[in-house]
Design a protein around this motif. Structure first.
Motif, short mmCIF file in Angstrom:
data_model
loop_
_atom_site.label_atom_id
_atom_site.label_comp_id
_atom_site.label_asym_id
_atom_site.label_seq_id
_atom_site.Cartn_x
_atom_site.Cartn_y
_atom_site.Cartn_z
N ALA A 186 0.84 -1.20 0.00
CA ALA A 186 0.00 0.00 0.00
C ALA A 186 0.87 1.25 0.00
CB ALA A 186 -0.93 -0.01 1.21
N ASN A 187 1.99 1.22 0.71
CA ASN A 187 2.91 2.36 0.80
C ASN A 187 4.34 1.87 0.77
OD1 ASN A 187 0.47 2.84 2.82
ND2 ASN A 187 1.02 4.82 1.97
N TYR A 188 5.21 2.71 0.23
CA TYR A 188 6.65 2.43 0.21
C TYR A 188 7.36 3.57 0.94
CZ TYR A 188 5.54 -0.95 -3.40
OH TYR A 188 5.01 -2.02 -4.09
N LEU A 189 8.26 3.20 1.82
CA LEU A 189 9.03 4.21 2.54
C LEU A 189 10.21 4.63 1.67
CD1 LEU A 189 8.97 5.67 5.23
CD2 LEU A 189 10.32 3.84 6.20
N ASN A 190 10.31 5.93 1.40
CA ASN A 190 11.43 6.47 0.64
C ASN A 190 12.02 7.62 1.44
OD1 ASN A 190 13.31 7.48 -1.10
ND2 ASN A 190 11.85 8.23 -2.59
N GLU A 191 13.16 7.37 2.06
CA GLU A 191 13.77 8.39 2.91
C GLU A 191 14.91 9.13 2.22
OE1 GLU A 191 12.67 6.94 7.33
OE2 GLU A 191 14.37 5.87 6.45
#
Length: 197
Positions: free
Chosen positions: A31-36
């Motif tokens: 549902a979501n991807y973490l992109n830091e």
């Protein structure tokens, strides 16, 4: 993360308080991807940063080394050991809601990394460790065997071409890691430990 619609929280190491990396499988729809990566622009460019990169597909060690920008140092390679993909399928709950799959914590994925006394690593290193575990490890023997059987399929033993890499842990300065922004092979980028020079 909750405000951005994430249904999971950011893990932290309980012993040192540092961020734990998360890894996203290339074939799974999250549902979501973490992109830091965007957070790097707000950091002192000289800070040393560890970052887990999840790829869009699988690659070899040589492909990864060739595609990473200068100043981005691969230190650990995440191996496809996923013989059971059932936990990564979205589940419908009795109330009609859907529970999407979660990314894997760094502590639950398998791979291999660089050694302090040598710079050259390859898929052969993972296979050697796996072979040793199958024959010498008593506590985790079944897990070593599961991975060994998954990689070898119907062959007598796995080959280096059977070791597929889904991601990498890289280190570098905050400034050098900015070069990963916009790279087509980056599905997710999650920070780990950060230290001053």
């Amino acid at each position: 993360m909750e405000a951005k619609g994430f249904h999971y929280s950011r893990p932290y190491n309980r012993y040192n308080g540092e961020r734990e990396m998360l890894f996203y499988l290339p074939s799974v729809k999250y549902a979501n991807y973490l992109n830091e990566l965007p957070q790097l622009k707000d950091m002192d460019g000289r800070k040393r940063v560890e970052m887990g990169i999840s790829f869009d597909k699988n690659y070899t060690v040589e492909q990864i080394k060739a595609m990473l920008p200068p100043g981005v140092h691969p230190v650990w390679y995440w191996v496809d050991t996923y013989s059971n993909m059932k936990p990564y399928i979205a589940s419908k709950m009795p109330d009609g809601s859907v529970v999407d799959p979660f990314p894997d914590w760094a502590s639950s994925v398998y791979g291999f990394g660089v050694h302090p006394d040598r710079n050259d690593v390859s898929e052969k290193d993972f296979l050697s460790a796996l072979e040793y575990g199958v024959h010498h490890n008593r506590k985790y023997k079944q897990e070593f065997k599961r991975i060994y059987d998954y990689l070898r399929k119907d062959k007598e033993q796995p080959e280096t071409s059977d070791v597929r890499l889904f991601g990498v842990v890289v280190t570098g300065t905050a400034e050098s890691l900015k070069a990963l922004q916009g790279q087509p092979y980056v599905k997710a980028a999650v920070m780990g430990a950060t230290v001053d020079r």
